[in-house]
Design an enzyme around this catalytic site. Structure first.
Site, short mmCIF file in Angstrom:
data_model
loop_
_atom_site.label_atom_id
_atom_site.label_comp_id
_atom_site.label_asym_id
_atom_site.label_seq_id
_atom_site.Cartn_x
_atom_site.Cartn_y
_atom_site.Cartn_z
N LYS A 238 0.99 -1.25 0.14
CA LYS A 238 -0.08 0.09 -0.02
C LYS A 238 0.90 1.39 0.01
O LYS A 238 1.43 1.56 1.12
CB LYS A 238 -0.94 0.28 1.26
CG LYS A 238 -2.12 0.73 0.98
CD LYS A 238 -2.29 2.17 1.12
CE LYS A 238 -1.88 2.93 2.39
NZ LYS A 238 -1.78 4.33 1.82
N GLU B 279 9.39 0.89 10.98
CA GLU B 279 10.41 1.94 10.76
C GLU B 279 9.65 3.21 10.76
O GLU B 279 8.88 3.58 10.00
CB GLU B 279 10.98 1.41 9.56
CG GLU B 279 12.41 2.15 9.78
CD GLU B 279 12.31 3.33 9.00
OE1 GLU B 279 12.47 4.44 9.72
OE2 GLU B 279 12.54 3.65 7.78
N CYS C 69 13.54 10.11 7.60
CA CYS C 69 13.41 9.67 9.03
C CYS C 69 14.69 9.56 9.70
O CYS C 69 14.69 9.74 10.89
CB CYS C 69 12.69 8.08 9.00
SG CYS C 69 13.61 7.16 7.87
N GLU D 51 9.79 15.60 15.55
CA GLU D 51 10.21 15.49 14.26
C GLU D 51 9.62 16.21 13.38
O GLU D 51 8.36 16.29 13.58
CB GLU D 51 9.84 13.88 13.88
CG GLU D 51 10.42 13.57 12.30
CD GLU D 51 10.16 12.27 11.97
OE1 GLU D 51 9.03 11.74 12.03
OE2 GLU D 51 11.19 11.58 11.48
P1 NAI Z 1 1.49 8.29 8.02
O1 NAI Z 1 2.31 7.28 9.10
O2 NAI Z 1 0.02 8.66 8.27
O3 NAI Z 1 1.64 7.50 6.83
C1 NAI Z 1 2.43 6.71 6.25
C2 NAI Z 1 1.68 5.44 5.58
O4 NAI Z 1 0.58 4.97 6.46
C3 NAI Z 1 0.66 6.10 4.32
O5 NAI Z 1 0.68 4.87 3.36
C4 NAI Z 1 -0.53 6.05 4.90
O6 NAI Z 1 -1.72 6.03 4.20
C5 NAI Z 1 -0.60 5.01 5.95
N1 NAI Z 1 -1.40 5.03 7.19
C6 NAI Z 1 -1.85 5.93 7.53
N2 NAI Z 1 -2.94 5.59 8.79
C7 NAI Z 1 -2.81 4.34 8.70
C8 NAI Z 1 -3.53 3.33 9.56
N3 NAI Z 1 -4.18 3.64 10.61
N4 NAI Z 1 -3.27 1.89 9.28
C9 NAI Z 1 -2.44 1.57 8.19
N5 NAI Z 1 -1.62 2.65 7.64
C10 NAI Z 1 -2.00 3.83 7.79
O7 NAI Z 1 2.45 9.71 7.87
P2 NAI Z 1 1.96 11.17 7.40
O8 NAI Z 1 0.67 11.55 7.99
O9 NAI Z 1 2.03 11.05 5.97
O10 NAI Z 1 3.07 11.96 8.13
C11 NAI Z 1 3.08 12.49 9.35
C12 NAI Z 1 4.34 12.59 10.03
O11 NAI Z 1 4.79 11.37 10.16
C13 NAI Z 1 5.30 13.38 9.16
O12 NAI Z 1 5.07 14.67 9.44
C14 NAI Z 1 6.61 12.68 9.82
O13 NAI Z 1 6.90 13.44 11.15
C15 NAI Z 1 6.18 11.27 10.06
N6 NAI Z 1 6.62 10.29 9.05
C16 NAI Z 1 7.75 9.84 9.05
C17 NAI Z 1 7.97 8.87 8.07
C18 NAI Z 1 9.40 8.04 8.14
O14 NAI Z 1 9.92 7.67 7.40
N7 NAI Z 1 9.91 7.82 9.47
C19 NAI Z 1 7.44 8.67 6.93
C20 NAI Z 1 6.09 9.46 6.84
C21 NAI Z 1 5.85 10.28 7.85
#
Ligand code: NAI
Ligand code: MG
Length: 502
Positions: free
Chosen positions: A208, A282, A316, A413
Site C-alpha cells: 500500500k 520503521e 526519517c 520530528e
Molecule cells: P503516516 O504514518 O500517516 O503515513 C504513512 C503511511 O501509512 C501512508 O501510506 C498512510 O496511508 C498509511 N496509514 C495512515 N494511517 C494508517 C493506519 N491507521 N493504518 C495503516 N496505515 C496507515 O504519515 P503522514 O501522515 O504522511 O506523515 C505524518 C508525519 O509522520 C510526518 O510529518 C513525519 O513526521 C512522520 N513520517 C515519518 C516517516 C518515516 O519515514 N519515518 C514517513 C512519513 C511520515
C-alpha cells in the site's frame, strides 16, 4: 545535498547563491536545465494491481495525486476498500500456495534480477515520475532513489538461493503473505526495501503506497508484469490510511511491515497485537549530527547540509539536531550559513535544483507550525534570501540557533528542511544530549579521531551511526531503530529475518 559521495568538491558547492541580497545574482544565475518530462506517460486514471491485472476499485472510488511543485493534478488513482483488500490478499495467498512458495530460490532470483534490470533500463522514467509526484529534485531521484531501488533488488536476488546459508538454520521458511504500508518520502525506494527481501525469502506481497505518491509503485507493478512475475505475487493497493488499516487488520496476512509516523506505527502495533502476525516498524527520528572541534569544517558542513536538507528534510534518519562543540560553533554556523545561501530551491525537474517542493500542504503546515513554535520558545531563526515559487508547496531552508533541549524543535520530528543547532563542551555531554530523545534511528559524528568514533558508536543509542558521512545507504547494510523509532531491520542479511520463520 546528495549522497555523501558527492562531497565538498561536487558541482553544488561551486554554484552561485540563489538569491543574492546584493542584487548581482541575475548575471550569475545558472540557466535552467530541466529534465524533459516527455519520457513518462501518465495515464489519466490508474486501477489497483491485483492478481497481475489493473482494475478499478470494487466501490469505484478514486482520488487524485498532485505534483506538489505546481499543484497540477497528475492522475486519478483507485481508492481500495475492504473488498479490494480481500481480493488482493486472496490473490497473494493463492500465488504463495501454488507458485511462489514452492518455487526454488534460484528461480525466484531470476525474477528479482529481471525487475532490477528493468528498473535500471527505465531509470530515467522512474526518476522523472518520482520527482513529478513527490516534488524531490531530479538530481536525487536520479542519483539516489532509483539506483538504490535497483540495488536492493539486485542484492536480495543474490540471497534467494542462499537462504539456508544466511544463518537462520538449515531450512528457513517464508512467512506467507506480507501486508506492507509505505510512506511518501522515498516512494519507490521504500517499495523496493519492502518487496525485495520479502520476495527473495519466498513471501508474496500486498503493498500500500502513500496516498500522495502512488505513481512509481504503480509503474513498479507494470515492471513486475513486464518481468513475467506470476500473477498475485505482488499486488499494489492504492488508497489512504483507511486502506492501510484494512490491510494490516486483515486476518489473511502473516506479516505486517510499516514505515511511517510513530503515531500510526503505535496504532498498527495495537491492531496486530495478539494475532500472531509478525511485525516490523520503521518510524520517526530526531537524529543528532555531532561535530567535534577537530573535524574538517568544510567537510562537516557538507555533511550537515546533506543530513538535513537532502529530500527537503523528509527523511526519517535526517540529522535534524546539530550538536556542535562550543569552541567551533561560531565558525561552523557561519560557514553553514554561507553554504545555505548557495542552495537552489525550485523546479524539481531542473538538474540544478538542490531543494524541491514539500510533498503536501499538510506537511507544509506541520513544518510551518513547528518552526513558529521554535521562534515562540525563543530560538533564533535564520534562512538565506530565497524566493519561493508562487504555486506549489515550498519551505526555505531554515536553521535555528540558541536551541535548548526542552524546545519542541529539539524534541519533535519536523520532517522538513529545518535544523536545530545545539552546542556541547565534552564528548560525554555530546552523548548525553544525542541520546536525550524518545527516538533512536540514526546519528552522525564528525571527528578526525578514530578512537573517538568507536567510543561514540558504543554509547549512542541509535540503529545507524555514520562517521564523517551522512545519509549513506547500501542494501547490504541493515537499517532500523531503537525505542520509538521502531524495531526490526531492513537491508542486509538482517533484513531477511523479518520475512523468514526462523
Ligand atoms: P503516516 O504514518 O500517516 O503515513 C504513512 C503511511 O501509512 C501512508 O501510506 C498512510 O496511508 C498509511 N496509514 C495512515 N494511517 C494508517 C493506519 N491507521 N493504518 C495503516 N496505515 C496507515 O504519515 P503522514 O501522515 O504522511 O506523515 C505524518 C508525519 O509522520 C510526518 O510529518 C513525519 O513526521 C512522520 N513520517 C515519518 C516517516 C518515516 O519515514 N519515518 C514517513 C512519513 C511520515
Ligand atoms: Mg503526488
Amino acid at each position: 545535498m546528495t549522497q555523501a559521495g558527492e562531497g565538498a568538491e561536487g558541482p553544488v558547492s561551486r554554484r552561485e547563491p540563489a538569491g543574492h541580497a546584493d542584487g548581482l545574482s541575475a548575471g550569475w544565475d545558472y540557466a535552467p536545465a530541466p529534465e524533459s518530462r516527455d519520457i513518462v506517460s501518465i495515464a489519466p486514471e490508474y486501477g489497483l494491481f491485483v492478481a497481475g491485472e489493473f482494475a478499478p476499485a470494487a466501490g469505484g472510488g478514486t482520488f487524485s495525486t498532485v505534483n506538489p511543485a505546481t499543484e497540477e493534478t497528475l492522475s486519478r488513482v483507485a481508492a481500495a476498500g475492504p473488498a479490494d483488500v480481500d481480493r488482493a490478499v486472496a490473490a497473494a495467498r493463492a500465488a504463495y500456495d501454488q507458485v511462489w512458495g514452492p518455487m526454488p530460490g534460484a528461480e525466484r532470483a531470476k525474477y528479482l534480477y529481471r525487475i532490477a534490470r528493468a528498473l535500471q533500463e527505465r531509470a530515467r522514467e522512474f526518476a522523472v515520475l518520482e520527482s513529478l509526484d513527490n516534488g524531490k529534485p531530479i538530481r536525487e531521484s536520479r542519483d539516489v532513489d532509483v539506483p538504490l531501488a535497483a540495488a536492493h533488488f539486485f542484492y536480495y536476488a543474490g540471497w534467494a538461493d542462499k537462504l539456508e546459508h544466511a544463518g537462520f538454520g538449515p531450512a528457513p521458511r517464508p512467512l506467507g503473505v506480507a501486508g506492507q504500508v509505505i510512506p511518501w518520502n522515498f516512494p519507490l525506494m521504500m517499495a523496493a526495501w519492502k518487496l525485495a527481501p520479502a520476495l527473495a525469502a519466498g513471501n508474496t506481497c500486498v503493498l500500500k503506497p502513500a496516498e500522495t505518491t502512488p505513481l512509481t509503485a504503480l509503474l513498479l507493478a507494470e515492471v513486475c508484469h513486464q518481468a513475467g512475475l506470476p500473477p498475485g505475487v505482488v499486488n499494489v493497493l492504492t488508497g489512504a490510511g483507511d486502506t492501510g488499516a484494512a490491510l494490516v487488520a486483515h486476518p489473511g496476512i502473516d506479516k505486517v511491515a510499516f514505515t511511517g509516523s510513530t503515531e500510526v506505527g503505535k496504532e498498527i502495533a495495537r491492531s496486530v497485537a495478539g494475532t500472531g502476525k509478525k511485525l516490523t516498524l520503521e518510524l520517526g527520528g530526531k537524529a543528532a549530527n555531532i561535530v567535534f572541534d577537530d573535524a574538517p569544517v568544510e567537510q562537516a558542513v557538507e555533511g550537515i547540509v546533506n543530513g538535513i536538507f537532502f529530500n527537503q528534510g523528509h527523511v526519517c534518519c535526517a540529522g535534524s539536531r546539530l550538536l556542535v562543540q562550543e569552541s567551533v560553533a561560531g565558525a561552523v554556523v557561519d560557514r553553514l550559513r554561507r553554504r545555505l545561501a548557495s542552495l537552489r530551491l525550485g523546479d524539481p525537474l531542473d538538474k540544478n535544483t538542490d531543494i524541491g517542493a514539500v510533498n503536501s500542504p499538510e506537511q507544509l503546515d506541520k513544518i510551518t507550525r513547528l518552526s513558529a513554535t521554535g521562534e515562540a520558545e525563543g530560538a533564533r531563526r535564520w534562512s538565506p534570501p530565497c524566493r519561493l515559487p508562487d504555486r506549489g508547496y515550498w519551505f526555505a531552508p531554515t536553521i535555528f540557533t540558541g536551541v535548548s533541549q526542552s524546545h519542541r524543535i529539539a524534541r519533535e520530528e519536523i520532517f522538513g528542511p529545518v535544523l536545530s543547532v545545539l552546542t556541547f563542551r565534552t564528548p560525554e555531554e555530546a552523548v548525553a544530549k544525542a541520546n536525550n530523545t524518545p527516538y533512536g534511528l540514526s546519528a552522525g559524528a564528525w571527528t578526525e579521531k578514530g578512537s573517538r568514533i568507536l567510543w561514540l558508536a558504543q554509547r549512542l543509542r541509535a540503529g545507524v551511526i555514520w562517521a564523517n558521512t551522512y545519509n549513506r545507504f547500501d542494501p547490504a547494510s541493515p537499517f532500523g531503530g531503537y525505542q520509538e523509532s521502531g524495531f526490526g531491520r531492513e537491508g542486509g542479511r538482517h533484513g531477511l529475518a523479518a520475512y523468514l520463520d526462523a
